[in-house]
Design a protein around this motif. Sequence first.
Motif, PDB file in Angstrom:
ATOM      1  N   ALA A 115      -5.334  -1.832   1.707  1.00  0.00           N
ATOM      2  CA  ALA A 115      -4.449  -2.020   0.554  1.00  0.00           C
ATOM      3  C   ALA A 115      -4.352  -3.496   0.188  1.00  0.00           C
ATOM      4  CB  ALA A 115      -3.058  -1.449   0.844  1.00  0.00           C
ATOM      5  N   LEU A 116      -4.202  -4.354   1.192  1.00  0.00           N
ATOM      6  CA  LEU A 116      -4.134  -5.796   0.925  1.00  0.00           C
ATOM      7  C   LEU A 116      -5.444  -6.306   0.329  1.00  0.00           C
ATOM      8  CD1 LEU A 116      -2.241  -6.988   4.120  1.00  0.00           C
ATOM      9  CD2 LEU A 116      -1.350  -6.905   1.780  1.00  0.00           C
ATOM     10  N   GLY A 117      -6.567  -5.861   0.892  1.00  0.00           N
ATOM     11  CA  GLY A 117      -7.867  -6.269   0.359  1.00  0.00           C
ATOM     12  C   GLY A 117      -8.063  -5.814  -1.073  1.00  0.00           C
ATOM     13  N   CYS A 118      -7.723  -4.565  -1.344  1.00  0.00           N
ATOM     14  CA  CYS A 118      -7.838  -4.047  -2.718  1.00  0.00           C
ATOM     15  C   CYS A 118      -6.944  -4.833  -3.676  1.00  0.00           C
ATOM     16  CB  CYS A 118      -7.464  -2.570  -2.763  1.00  0.00           C
ATOM     17  SG  CYS A 118      -8.666  -1.461  -2.025  1.00  0.00           S
ATOM     18  N   GLY A 119      -5.737  -5.157  -3.210  1.00  0.00           N
ATOM     19  CA  GLY A 119      -4.825  -5.924  -4.057  1.00  0.00           C
ATOM     20  C   GLY A 119      -5.351  -7.316  -4.357  1.00  0.00           C
TER      21      GLY A 119
ATOM     22  N   ARG B  44     -13.556  -2.383 -12.650  1.00  0.00           N
ATOM     23  CA  ARG B  44     -13.431  -2.854 -11.261  1.00  0.00           C
ATOM     24  C   ARG B  44     -11.982  -3.174 -10.915  1.00  0.00           C
ATOM     25  NH1 ARG B  44     -17.430  -7.583  -9.841  1.00  0.00           N
ATOM     26  NH2 ARG B  44     -16.376  -8.621 -11.546  1.00  0.00           N
ATOM     27  N   ALA B  45     -11.305  -3.862 -11.816  1.00  0.00           N
ATOM     28  CA  ALA B  45      -9.918  -4.268 -11.560  1.00  0.00           C
ATOM     29  C   ALA B  45      -8.999  -3.065 -11.430  1.00  0.00           C
ATOM     30  CB  ALA B  45      -9.427  -5.194 -12.679  1.00  0.00           C
ATOM     31  N   VAL B  46      -9.086  -2.148 -12.368  1.00  0.00           N
ATOM     32  CA  VAL B  46      -8.230  -0.951 -12.335  1.00  0.00           C
ATOM     33  C   VAL B  46      -8.532  -0.121 -11.092  1.00  0.00           C
ATOM     34  CG1 VAL B  46      -7.758   1.241 -13.514  1.00  0.00           C
ATOM     35  CG2 VAL B  46      -7.825  -0.886 -14.821  1.00  0.00           C
ATOM     36  N   SER B  47      -9.801   0.011 -10.749  1.00  0.00           N
ATOM     37  CA  SER B  47     -10.183   0.788  -9.557  1.00  0.00           C
ATOM     38  C   SER B  47      -9.617   0.175  -8.289  1.00  0.00           C
ATOM     39  CB  SER B  47     -11.704   0.887  -9.451  1.00  0.00           C
ATOM     40  OG  SER B  47     -12.237   1.589 -10.548  1.00  0.00           O
ATOM     41  N   ALA B  48      -9.732  -1.139  -8.150  1.00  0.00           N
ATOM     42  CA  ALA B  48      -9.224  -1.806  -6.949  1.00  0.00           C
ATOM     43  C   ALA B  48      -7.709  -1.661  -6.844  1.00  0.00           C
ATOM     44  CB  ALA B  48      -9.625  -3.282  -6.941  1.00  0.00           C
ATOM     45  N   LEU B  49      -7.009  -1.853  -7.955  1.00  0.00           N
ATOM     46  CA  LEU B  49      -5.546  -1.763  -7.910  1.00  0.00           C
ATOM     47  C   LEU B  49      -5.076  -0.320  -7.694  1.00  0.00           C
ATOM     48  CD1 LEU B  49      -4.686  -4.396 -10.640  1.00  0.00           C
ATOM     49  CD2 LEU B  49      -4.547  -4.639  -8.148  1.00  0.00           C
ATOM     50  N   ALA B  50      -5.771   0.637  -8.293  1.00  0.00           N
ATOM     51  CA  ALA B  50      -5.417   2.043  -8.059  1.00  0.00           C
ATOM     52  C   ALA B  50      -5.686   2.425  -6.603  1.00  0.00           C
ATOM     53  CB  ALA B  50      -6.198   2.951  -9.013  1.00  0.00           C
ATOM     54  N   ALA B  51      -6.778   1.924  -6.041  1.00  0.00           N
ATOM     55  CA  ALA B  51      -7.077   2.184  -4.627  1.00  0.00           C
ATOM     56  C   ALA B  51      -5.997   1.574  -3.737  1.00  0.00           C
ATOM     57  CB  ALA B  51      -8.457   1.634  -4.263  1.00  0.00           C
ATOM     58  N   ALA B  52      -5.536   0.372  -4.076  1.00  0.00           N
ATOM     59  CA  ALA B  52      -4.454  -0.257  -3.310  1.00  0.00           C
ATOM     60  C   ALA B  52      -3.211   0.623  -3.327  1.00  0.00           C
ATOM     61  CB  ALA B  52      -4.129  -1.639  -3.868  1.00  0.00           C
ATOM     62  N   ALA B  53      -2.902   1.160  -4.500  1.00  0.00           N
ATOM     63  CA  ALA B  53      -1.720   2.049  -4.613  1.00  0.00           C
ATOM     64  C   ALA B  53      -1.903   3.305  -3.769  1.00  0.00           C
ATOM     65  CB  ALA B  53      -1.488   2.401  -6.082  1.00  0.00           C
ATOM     66  N   LEU B  54      -3.080   3.896  -3.780  1.00  0.00           N
ATOM     67  CA  LEU B  54      -3.349   5.096  -2.988  1.00  0.00           C
ATOM     68  C   LEU B  54      -3.238   4.810  -1.493  1.00  0.00           C
ATOM     69  CD1 LEU B  54      -6.251   6.531  -5.135  1.00  0.00           C
ATOM     70  CD2 LEU B  54      -4.045   7.652  -4.739  1.00  0.00           C
ATOM     71  N   PHE B  55      -3.772   3.668  -1.062  1.00  0.00           N
ATOM     72  CA  PHE B  55      -3.648   3.307   0.354  1.00  0.00           C
ATOM     73  C   PHE B  55      -2.185   3.084   0.718  1.00  0.00           C
ATOM     74  CE2 PHE B  55      -8.182   1.511   0.099  1.00  0.00           C
ATOM     75  CZ  PHE B  55      -8.728   2.650   0.666  1.00  0.00           C
ATOM     76  N   ALA B  56      -1.445   2.439  -0.162  1.00  0.00           N
ATOM     77  CA  ALA B  56      -0.018   2.222   0.096  1.00  0.00           C
ATOM     78  C   ALA B  56       0.738   3.549   0.173  1.00  0.00           C
ATOM     79  CB  ALA B  56       0.587   1.312  -0.987  1.00  0.00           C
ATOM     80  N   MET B  57       0.420   4.475  -0.694  1.00  0.00           N
ATOM     81  CA  MET B  57       1.056   5.793  -0.669  1.00  0.00           C
ATOM     82  C   MET B  57       0.708   6.530   0.622  1.00  0.00           C
ATOM     83  SD  MET B  57       0.466   6.789  -4.686  1.00  0.00           S
ATOM     84  CE  MET B  57       0.499   8.520  -4.382  1.00  0.00           C
ATOM     85  N   ALA B  58      -0.498   6.340   1.112  1.00  0.00           N
ATOM     86  CA  ALA B  58      -0.907   6.993   2.362  1.00  0.00           C
ATOM     87  C   ALA B  58      -0.122   6.476   3.549  1.00  0.00           C
ATOM     88  CB  ALA B  58      -2.411   6.789   2.596  1.00  0.00           C
ATOM     89  N   MET B  59       0.288   5.220   3.480  1.00  0.00           N
ATOM     90  CA  MET B  59       1.057   4.640   4.595  1.00  0.00           C
ATOM     91  C   MET B  59       2.454   5.238   4.624  1.00  0.00           C
ATOM     92  SD  MET B  59      -0.063   0.656   4.787  1.00  0.00           S
ATOM     93  CE  MET B  59       0.185   0.224   3.093  1.00  0.00           C
TER      94      MET B  59
END
Length: 152
Positions: free
Chosen positions: A15-19, A137-152
Amino acid sequence: MWMGYLVYLLALLAALGCGLVGGALVAFSDFLMPALARVAPDSAVPVMREINASAHQSWFLRVLGVTGALSVALIVVALMRWHMPDSALLLLGAALYLAGTVLVSLVCNAPRNDLLARDAGQWPDYLAHWTRWNHVRAVSALAAAALFAMAM
C-alpha cells in the motif's frame, strides 16, 4: 498467527509503495506535463529527456519494482489463503498494480520515452499519449493502494 502478521506487513508495504508511485505519477499528470505542454518543444524535449534519464537512477524505479514484487507475493498469498476474507482484495490490488501500473509502464510509457530520446519530432504525439497512459498508471497505483489498505 504469524502468517496473519506477515500478510499484514506485505499489504502495508505494498500500500505504501503504491501510494508513493501513484503520488509521483499524479504529479506528472497534474502539473509537470501540463507545464511542459505550455513550453516550446525545443525547451520541453530536453527537459523531459533529462527527467527520463534521471528516472533510471531514482528511488521511483526501485519502489515501482519492489512494489511489483510485493504484488506478485501477495497474489501467491491470496491464492494460498483464498478462504480468508482479505484474499480477494489482495488479489485485486496486486493484479491492478501489476497490469495498470507496471505493465502500462513497460508497454506504453517506456517505449515512448525511448522514442523521444531518439526523435524530438515525436513530442506532440508523445505528450498526448504518454500523459494519457500516465493517468492510467496513476489511477491504478492509487486504487491498488486503497485495495491493499482495505485488505488490512
